[in-house]
Every structure is written in structure tokens, then in C-alpha cells.
Design a protein around this motif. Sequence first.
Motif, mmCIF file in Angstrom:
data_model
loop_
_atom_site.group_PDB
_atom_site.id
_atom_site.type_symbol
_atom_site.label_atom_id
_atom_site.label_comp_id
_atom_site.label_asym_id
_atom_site.label_seq_id
_atom_site.Cartn_x
_atom_site.Cartn_y
_atom_site.Cartn_z
ATOM 1 N N THR A 1 0.732 -1.019 0.254
ATOM 2 C CA THR A 1 0.045 0.090 -0.003
ATOM 3 C C THR A 1 1.006 1.256 -0.053
ATOM 4 O O THR A 1 1.727 1.228 0.737
ATOM 5 C CB THR A 1 -1.008 0.008 1.155
ATOM 6 N N CYS A 2 0.492 2.161 -0.762
ATOM 7 C CA CYS A 2 1.092 3.677 -0.986
ATOM 8 C C CYS A 2 0.220 4.673 -0.430
ATOM 9 O O CYS A 2 0.646 5.768 -0.567
ATOM 10 C CB CYS A 2 1.658 3.866 -2.127
ATOM 11 N N ASP A 3 -1.046 3.960 0.031
ATOM 12 C CA ASP A 3 -1.972 5.200 0.258
ATOM 13 C C ASP A 3 -1.694 5.704 1.872
ATOM 14 O O ASP A 3 -1.670 5.059 2.782
ATOM 15 C CB ASP A 3 -3.120 4.464 0.273
ATOM 16 N N GLN A 4 -1.606 7.127 1.807
ATOM 17 C CA GLN A 4 -1.432 7.757 3.145
ATOM 18 C C GLN A 4 -2.599 7.334 4.112
ATOM 19 O O GLN A 4 -2.396 7.759 5.339
ATOM 20 C CB GLN A 4 -1.433 9.114 3.088
ATOM 21 N N ARG A 5 -3.692 6.974 3.906
ATOM 22 C CA ARG A 5 -4.801 6.696 4.740
ATOM 23 C C ARG A 5 -4.603 4.968 5.309
ATOM 24 O O ARG A 5 -5.022 4.783 6.658
ATOM 25 C CB ARG A 5 -6.252 6.587 3.982
ATOM 26 N N ASP A 6 -3.600 4.257 4.797
ATOM 27 C CA ASP A 6 -3.487 3.112 5.601
ATOM 28 C C ASP A 6 -2.815 2.972 7.108
ATOM 29 O O ASP A 6 -3.248 2.274 7.812
ATOM 30 C CB ASP A 6 -3.016 2.131 4.383
ATOM 31 N N LEU B 1 -1.324 -3.245 -4.591
ATOM 32 C CA LEU B 1 -0.910 -4.586 -5.029
ATOM 33 C C LEU B 1 -0.992 -5.485 -4.084
ATOM 34 O O LEU B 1 -0.742 -5.485 -3.039
ATOM 35 C CB LEU B 1 0.942 -4.474 -5.482
ATOM 36 N N ILE B 2 -1.802 -6.739 -4.586
ATOM 37 C CA ILE B 2 -1.885 -7.915 -4.008
ATOM 38 C C ILE B 2 -1.372 -8.925 -4.568
ATOM 39 O O ILE B 2 -1.415 -9.157 -5.843
ATOM 40 C CB ILE B 2 -3.307 -8.179 -3.740
ATOM 41 N N ILE B 3 -0.487 -10.106 -4.077
ATOM 42 C CA ILE B 3 0.126 -11.088 -4.391
ATOM 43 C C ILE B 3 -0.493 -12.257 -3.493
ATOM 44 O O ILE B 3 -0.188 -12.338 -2.545
ATOM 45 C CB ILE B 3 1.599 -10.993 -4.523
ATOM 46 N N GLU B 4 -0.779 -13.355 -4.354
ATOM 47 C CA GLU B 4 -1.134 -14.782 -3.816
ATOM 48 C C GLU B 4 -0.176 -15.586 -4.137
ATOM 49 O O GLU B 4 0.083 -15.853 -5.628
ATOM 50 C CB GLU B 4 -2.554 -14.817 -3.897
ATOM 51 N N VAL B 5 0.480 -16.589 -3.479
ATOM 52 C CA VAL B 5 1.200 -17.840 -4.178
ATOM 53 C C VAL B 5 0.193 -18.947 -3.878
ATOM 54 O O VAL B 5 -0.327 -19.223 -2.912
ATOM 55 C CB VAL B 5 2.499 -17.967 -3.285
ATOM 56 N N GLU C 1 -10.820 -0.143 -4.881
ATOM 57 C CA GLU C 1 -10.669 0.819 -5.790
ATOM 58 C C GLU C 1 -9.435 1.398 -6.051
ATOM 59 O O GLU C 1 -8.815 1.504 -7.218
ATOM 60 C CB GLU C 1 -11.592 2.190 -5.503
ATOM 61 N N THR C 2 -8.419 1.217 -4.968
ATOM 62 C CA THR C 2 -6.957 1.591 -5.111
ATOM 63 C C THR C 2 -6.099 0.370 -5.623
ATOM 64 O O THR C 2 -4.987 0.804 -6.210
ATOM 65 C CB THR C 2 -6.268 1.708 -3.871
ATOM 66 N N LEU C 3 -6.645 -0.891 -5.815
ATOM 67 C CA LEU C 3 -5.922 -1.927 -6.475
ATOM 68 C C LEU C 3 -5.674 -1.641 -7.804
ATOM 69 O O LEU C 3 -6.483 -1.602 -8.756
ATOM 70 C CB LEU C 3 -6.726 -3.345 -6.088
#
Length: 190
Positions: free
Chosen positions: A88-93, A105-109, A130-132
Motif C-alpha cells: 500500500t502506498c496510500d496515506q490513509r492506511d 498491489l496484492i500477491i497470492e502464491v 478501488e485502489t488495487l
Amino acid sequence: MNISQSQPYLSPEEYLEIEKSSQIKHEYIQGQIYSMAGASDAHVTITANLVTLLRNHIRGTGCRVYVADMKVRIESLNIFYYPDIMVTCDQRDPKFDYFKRYPSLIIEVLSPSTEALDRGDKFSDYQEIETLQEYVVISQNRQRVDCFRRNLAGRWELYSYRKNQELQLNSLNFSCSLTDVYEDVSLPEK
């Protein structure tokens, strides 16, 4: 993912409180909790390789990389998942201590028991964020990475990477070879 013992509906707040002290991780889908299974050597090694590469790349940018123990909340669907890797690069997180809401970005193995869910319902659910910008699924049985990238029209496009190709993650302006992703992973002979 296995359903826990027969449980009454849990609110998101009850789930978050229970999860803080639970010995087992659980994902939360609309009031029900599902226990998470352990991971294989290949799964853990791939995840560690990518976390190391991504962390080094985003250092000093304001972005944060999270691995396995951080939940993503999809509030519109009343769901919490534990992605293998999330950025996450969002300042709200930063204000959320136990989950994030705005990953890019989300990654699943993938594993045999989760591949259908990760490629199906979970991917569909992640699209509500929405941010993904990118959703990546990684095989642990062969050098294959599928990156689903949201285009300017909001549609998801598939970019597949195979043996010795360069993986591109546009959301972070990042690239690396698949050889680096699969370093120290013993793949089955084909």
C-alpha cells in the motif's frame, strides 16, 4: 480455507478482537470465519524472495509491503483476507493497525488447495478495492506468474510471465527476473 466450528454471525469488530489473540489465522467472509492452512517450503521461499525484492525497491517511497499476517479489508463486501503479500502506498492506511484498506498491489502464491479460490472468488472480491492496480498469482510448481492489471478503462488485463522472463509490476515501477522470484525453490521435473 476451512470453515471453523459452527459459529454464529460475528461482527467485523468481534472478528478483529478474536483474531488479535488467536493462535490460528482466520479469514472473515460476511460474518463467518475460516481457518488458514500452513504453507509449503516453496510457498514460503517465493514469498520471502518477493518481499525482500519489493522492500528494497520501495524503501524511502512512503509505500509499505506487508506479508501474510496483515489483513486486507474489503468493506463493501464485509470481508477480511490475509494476502501473501500486499503493498500500500496510500496515506490513509497507516491509521489501521490490524488491516489495510487501500492496497495498490496484492500477491497470492498458489497452492493446490487455494488455487481455484485465489483465481476465482478471491480475485473477484479483490476487484472491489478501488485502489488495487495489480493482482498477481504465482505458481509454486513451475515458473509461471499471472499478473492481472487494471487498465485505464477499469478493466482487468492478464499479463503472463514464464521461465526466465522479467516480471513487471507497473503499480510500483518494479521489475525482476522470474529466476529471482524462484531462487532456492525446488521445482518438480516436467
